[in-house]
Design a protein around this motif. Sequence first.
Motif, mmCIF file in Angstrom:
data_model
loop_
_atom_site.group_PDB
_atom_site.id
_atom_site.type_symbol
_atom_site.label_atom_id
_atom_site.label_comp_id
_atom_site.label_asym_id
_atom_site.label_seq_id
_atom_site.Cartn_x
_atom_site.Cartn_y
_atom_site.Cartn_z
ATOM 1 N N ALA A 51 0.823 -1.209 0.000
ATOM 2 C CA ALA A 51 0.000 0.000 0.000
ATOM 3 C C ALA A 51 0.859 1.261 0.000
ATOM 4 N N VAL A 52 1.979 1.219 0.703
ATOM 5 C CA VAL A 52 2.866 2.387 0.774
ATOM 6 C C VAL A 52 3.666 2.543 -0.519
ATOM 7 N N LEU A 53 4.079 1.429 -1.117
ATOM 8 C CA LEU A 53 4.984 1.486 -2.267
ATOM 9 C C LEU A 53 4.295 1.610 -3.616
ATOM 10 N N ILE A 54 3.012 1.317 -3.717
ATOM 11 C CA ILE A 54 2.369 1.307 -5.030
ATOM 12 C C ILE A 54 2.415 2.676 -5.714
ATOM 13 N N GLY A 55 2.309 3.746 -4.939
ATOM 14 C CA GLY A 55 2.383 5.089 -5.528
ATOM 15 C C GLY A 55 3.775 5.446 -6.028
ATOM 16 N N PRO A 56 4.794 5.365 -5.172
ATOM 17 C CA PRO A 56 6.127 5.795 -5.609
ATOM 18 C C PRO A 56 6.808 4.867 -6.615
ATOM 19 N N VAL A 57 6.658 3.553 -6.479
ATOM 20 C CA VAL A 57 7.396 2.648 -7.376
ATOM 21 C C VAL A 57 6.510 2.007 -8.424
ATOM 22 N N GLY A 58 5.191 2.166 -8.324
ATOM 23 C CA GLY A 58 4.285 1.621 -9.318
ATOM 24 C C GLY A 58 3.841 0.206 -8.995
ATOM 25 N N PHE A 59 2.796 -0.221 -9.726
ATOM 26 C CA PHE A 59 2.236 -1.543 -9.465
ATOM 27 C C PHE A 59 3.184 -2.687 -9.818
ATOM 28 N N PRO A 60 3.885 -2.649 -10.948
ATOM 29 C CA PRO A 60 4.725 -3.812 -11.273
ATOM 30 C C PRO A 60 5.754 -4.135 -10.183
ATOM 31 N N VAL A 61 6.438 -3.137 -9.653
ATOM 32 C CA VAL A 61 7.451 -3.382 -8.617
ATOM 33 C C VAL A 61 6.774 -3.721 -7.287
ATOM 34 N N ALA A 62 5.783 -2.917 -6.891
ATOM 35 C CA ALA A 62 5.091 -3.174 -5.618
ATOM 36 C C ALA A 62 4.353 -4.512 -5.659
ATOM 37 N N GLY A 63 3.741 -4.840 -6.802
ATOM 38 C CA GLY A 63 3.039 -6.113 -6.939
ATOM 39 C C GLY A 63 3.990 -7.295 -6.856
ATOM 40 N N ALA A 64 5.157 -7.170 -7.491
ATOM 41 C CA ALA A 64 6.151 -8.247 -7.414
ATOM 42 C C ALA A 64 6.602 -8.446 -5.967
#
Length: 176
Positions: free
Chosen positions: A112-125
């Motif tokens: 939830a914290v990382l999806i904005g700054p790093v995007g879904f592909p990185v945060a989702g992985a």
Amino acid sequence: MSTPVTPVTQSRRSWLREHSELGVSVLLFVIGVLVLTDALTMNVDITQRGPVGPRTVPVVVGIGLLVAAVLLAVDVLRGGRGESESGEDIDLSEPSDWRTVLMLAGVFLAFAVLIGPVGFPVAGALLFWGAALALGSRHHHRDPLIAAVLALVTYFVFDNLLGVPLPGGPLMGVLS
């Protein structure tokens, strides 16, 4: 000073224990009211109107929650009781695995914290890999690759095929 236990308070406590499922019914009812209130007060643009609009699913879910709450309350008041957990595939004598629960909660919070700054592909992985690790996978070399592929496929399906924009983060120019 403690309150004396009288037969009336004892019977009231006994009745509440025997009908504890009413708490679930009340919770379902409150959630149903909240969903319906939110759906019916939703601002809908005139161009989004039609037979099936953005209000349809929340209204159906809200009504379903209200119906389930009423049916559960009627069943409980008529003497119906839920079955106790039989523990078919778990050992009920073992304590809860709080380490796994906390690790999963941390992974979801990090997502939830990382999806904005790093995007879904990185945060989702990171979400998929962290969940696999928390749930006990021991394939440390294979899991990050599977998580990355799963996150990229999910991103492309939602962003390109379904038209649901997900944040791409720094990889936005590379992936689009």
